[in-house]
Design an enzyme around this catalytic site. Structure first.
Site, short mmCIF file in Angstrom:
data_model
loop_
_atom_site.label_atom_id
_atom_site.label_comp_id
_atom_site.label_asym_id
_atom_site.label_seq_id
_atom_site.Cartn_x
_atom_site.Cartn_y
_atom_site.Cartn_z
N ARG A 225 -26.16 -63.55 -100.38
CA ARG A 225 -24.73 -63.56 -100.07
C ARG A 225 -24.13 -62.19 -100.39
O ARG A 225 -24.51 -61.54 -101.37
CB ARG A 225 -24.00 -64.61 -100.90
CG ARG A 225 -24.18 -66.03 -100.40
CD ARG A 225 -23.45 -66.27 -99.07
NE ARG A 225 -23.59 -67.65 -98.60
CZ ARG A 225 -24.53 -68.08 -97.76
NH1 ARG A 225 -25.43 -67.25 -97.29
NH2 ARG A 225 -24.56 -69.34 -97.38
N HIS A 273 -26.14 -61.02 -90.77
CA HIS A 273 -26.32 -62.37 -91.32
C HIS A 273 -27.21 -63.22 -90.39
O HIS A 273 -26.81 -64.29 -89.93
CB HIS A 273 -24.96 -63.06 -91.54
CG HIS A 273 -25.04 -64.21 -92.52
ND1 HIS A 273 -24.04 -64.50 -93.40
CD2 HIS A 273 -26.00 -65.15 -92.75
CE1 HIS A 273 -24.37 -65.55 -94.13
NE2 HIS A 273 -25.57 -65.96 -93.74
P1 NDP Z 1 -32.25 -72.94 -104.17
O1 NDP Z 1 -31.11 -73.68 -104.72
O2 NDP Z 1 -33.44 -73.69 -103.68
O3 NDP Z 1 -32.78 -71.88 -105.26
C1 NDP Z 1 -31.93 -71.13 -106.03
C2 NDP Z 1 -32.74 -70.29 -107.01
O4 NDP Z 1 -31.85 -69.37 -107.65
C3 NDP Z 1 -33.39 -71.13 -108.11
O5 NDP Z 1 -34.70 -70.63 -108.41
C4 NDP Z 1 -32.46 -70.92 -109.29
O6 NDP Z 1 -33.06 -70.97 -110.57
C5 NDP Z 1 -32.00 -69.48 -109.05
N1 NDP Z 1 -30.73 -69.25 -109.75
C6 NDP Z 1 -29.54 -69.86 -109.53
N2 NDP Z 1 -28.62 -69.42 -110.41
C7 NDP Z 1 -29.23 -68.51 -111.19
C8 NDP Z 1 -28.83 -67.72 -112.28
N3 NDP Z 1 -27.57 -67.79 -112.76
N4 NDP Z 1 -29.74 -66.90 -112.84
C9 NDP Z 1 -31.01 -66.83 -112.39
N5 NDP Z 1 -31.47 -67.57 -111.35
C10 NDP Z 1 -30.60 -68.39 -110.76
O7 NDP Z 1 -31.66 -72.01 -103.01
P2 NDP Z 1 -32.35 -71.56 -101.64
O8 NDP Z 1 -33.63 -70.86 -101.95
O9 NDP Z 1 -32.42 -72.68 -100.68
O10 NDP Z 1 -31.25 -70.55 -101.05
C11 NDP Z 1 -30.81 -69.43 -101.76
C12 NDP Z 1 -29.61 -68.80 -101.08
O11 NDP Z 1 -29.98 -68.06 -99.93
C13 NDP Z 1 -28.55 -69.77 -100.55
O12 NDP Z 1 -27.74 -70.27 -101.57
C14 NDP Z 1 -27.79 -68.91 -99.57
O13 NDP Z 1 -26.70 -68.28 -100.20
C15 NDP Z 1 -28.79 -67.84 -99.15
N6 NDP Z 1 -29.14 -67.95 -97.72
C16 NDP Z 1 -28.90 -66.88 -96.90
C17 NDP Z 1 -29.23 -66.96 -95.57
C18 NDP Z 1 -29.06 -65.79 -94.66
O14 NDP Z 1 -29.26 -65.93 -93.45
N7 NDP Z 1 -28.75 -64.61 -95.14
C19 NDP Z 1 -29.80 -68.17 -94.98
C20 NDP Z 1 -30.04 -69.21 -95.93
C21 NDP Z 1 -29.69 -69.10 -97.25
P3 NDP Z 1 -33.73 -72.33 -111.14
O15 NDP Z 1 -35.03 -72.47 -110.36
O16 NDP Z 1 -33.95 -72.06 -112.58
O17 NDP Z 1 -32.74 -73.43 -110.84
C1 OXD Z 2 -27.13 -70.39 -95.08
C2 OXD Z 2 -26.80 -69.22 -94.29
O1 OXD Z 2 -26.63 -70.52 -96.19
O2 OXD Z 2 -27.05 -69.24 -93.08
O3 OXD Z 2 -27.95 -71.19 -94.60
O4 OXD Z 2 -26.30 -68.23 -94.82
#
Ligand code: NDP
Ligand code: OXD
Length: 310
Positions: A225, A273
């Site tokens: 993000r 994006h």
């Molecule tokens: P998940 O919820 O599956 O994973 C999140 C990970 O981030 C977990 O490993 C979590 O740790 C870690 N995390 C969260 N908060 C913290 C913190 N404060 N400190 C350290 N680690 C942290 O998310 P996804 O993998 O499904 O997606 C991640 C993000 O990717 C989405 O939220 C979205 O914003 C972005 N995205 C962007 C897209 C694009 O096209 N650019 C498309 C799709 C998604 P823990 O394992 O310990 O819980």
């Molecule tokens: C998502 C994105 O969060 O597209 O899936 O950014």
């Protein structure tokens, strides 16, 4: 019962309506309809829902995000507190993100920006990047997307590490966790990949302090993000050479404004994006399966922890 699709993007609404109607032939699918007919809405399918709109649905049972991220849902100050929020987890989304991360890690690893500069100067020269076991890739966030990217990168033999909120074992590399794990994680990372959700804890985490903890000449790939990045800190780090380059897919304000310095900075690769796209047909299928699970009293896939906001 009705399903209400809420989006500010009128263009995508028609494609979404088609996708949802194919999955829910007998249900009433509404797109951004007014509050009059809302009493029978049980499920909301949303991208950046207008603030206060979800709170006006008295019989709402589940909120489905059409993205993996749910920061756009938590941005609503009037978000109903007791309605479950579900994020999108599906194969298309994961596969595309993996492609994007691998493509950009390889791009930076093989120093393709340098070859572009050499080619522009009609210069034939070999560069000698380290081999993959000596290139340290660090993934922030080891969830659905980060761990899939890690699996793919491991096949090239990169030296991997990850940073998570909670400690855990990971067979592919060392996992650093929590605020105290951040600096040591960054200190061993040549190519930093952000795959974090945007939460109050992760907002602005890609900042001057983090860049100072990276080895000189590291690169950043932000496919999570725009709110993770302090843009002025990145520009400064690129100017001083602390960072060698960056690939950015997401921005604080999207679309990225004409004239924004990222567009013209030769060290920044901008994509609009698209790291992972949501396809309405595939996403509607995933949501339909989840609604069926909800009705059968089974656990929802992708249920968000409202306290952690991811
Ligand atoms: P998940 O919820 O599956 O994973 C999140 C990970 O981030 C977990 O490993 C979590 O740790 C870690 N995390 C969260 N908060 C913290 C913190 N404060 N400190 C350290 N680690 C942290 O998310 P996804 O993998 O499904 O997606 C991640 C993000 O990717 C989405 O939220 C979205 O914003 C972005 N995205 C962007 C897209 C694009 O096209 N650019 C498309 C799709 C998604 P823990 O394992 O310990 O819980
Ligand atoms: C998502 C994105 O969060 O597209 O899936 O950014």
């Amino acid at each position: 019962m009705a399903i209400l699709f809420l989006t500010p993007s009128v263009n995508s609404a028609a494609r979404w309506a088609d996708g949802l109607r194919k999955e829910f032939e007998d249900e009433d699918i509404r797109i951004n309809s007014g509050p009059e007919g809302d009493a029978d809405v049980e499920f909301a399918v949303v991208w950046k829902p207008p603030p206060g709109r979800l709170a006006a649905l008295p019989n709402l049972k589940v909120i489905f995000s059409i993205g993996a991220g749910v920061d756009h849902v938590f941005a609503d100050p009037d978000l109903p507190k007791d309605v479950p929020i579900v994020r999108l987890i599906n194969e298309t989304l994961t596969t595309q993100m993996t492609e994007y991360v691998v493509m950009n890690v390889l791009w930076h690893h093989r120093e393709m920006d340098d070859y572009a500069i050499l080619a522009a100067a009609e210069t034939w020269r070999h560069l000698h990047p380290p081999r993959t076991p000596d290139r340290r890739v660090g993934i922030m966030g080891l969830g659905v997307l980060g761990s899939a990217a890690g699996d793919a990168l491991a096949r090239f033999g990169f030296s991997l590490a990850a940073w998570t909120r909670e400690p855990r074992d990971w067979p592919l590399g060392e996992v650093f966790s929590g605020p105290e794990g951040l600096a040591p994680f960054l200190g061993r990372t040549d190519i930093l990949v952000c795959q974090l959700p945007l939460t109050p804890e992760t907002t602005g985490i890609l900042n001057a302090r983090s860049f100072a903890a990276l080895p000189q000449g590291a690169v950043l790939i932000n496919a999570a993000r725009g709110g993770h990045l302090v843009e002025s800190d990145l520009l400064e780090a690129l100017k001083t050479g602390r960072l060698k380059g960056a690939t950015l897919d997401v921005f604080a304000d999207e679309p990225l404004a004409p004239g924004h310095p990222f567009w013209s900075c030769p060290k920044v690769r901008v994509t609009p994006h698209i790291a992972s796209l949501t396809y309405p047909d595939a996403a509607a299928r995933t949501i339909a399966r989840n609604i069926a699970r909800f009705r059968a009293g089974e656990p929802l896939i992708g249920l968000v922890d409202s306290a952690r906001e991811y």
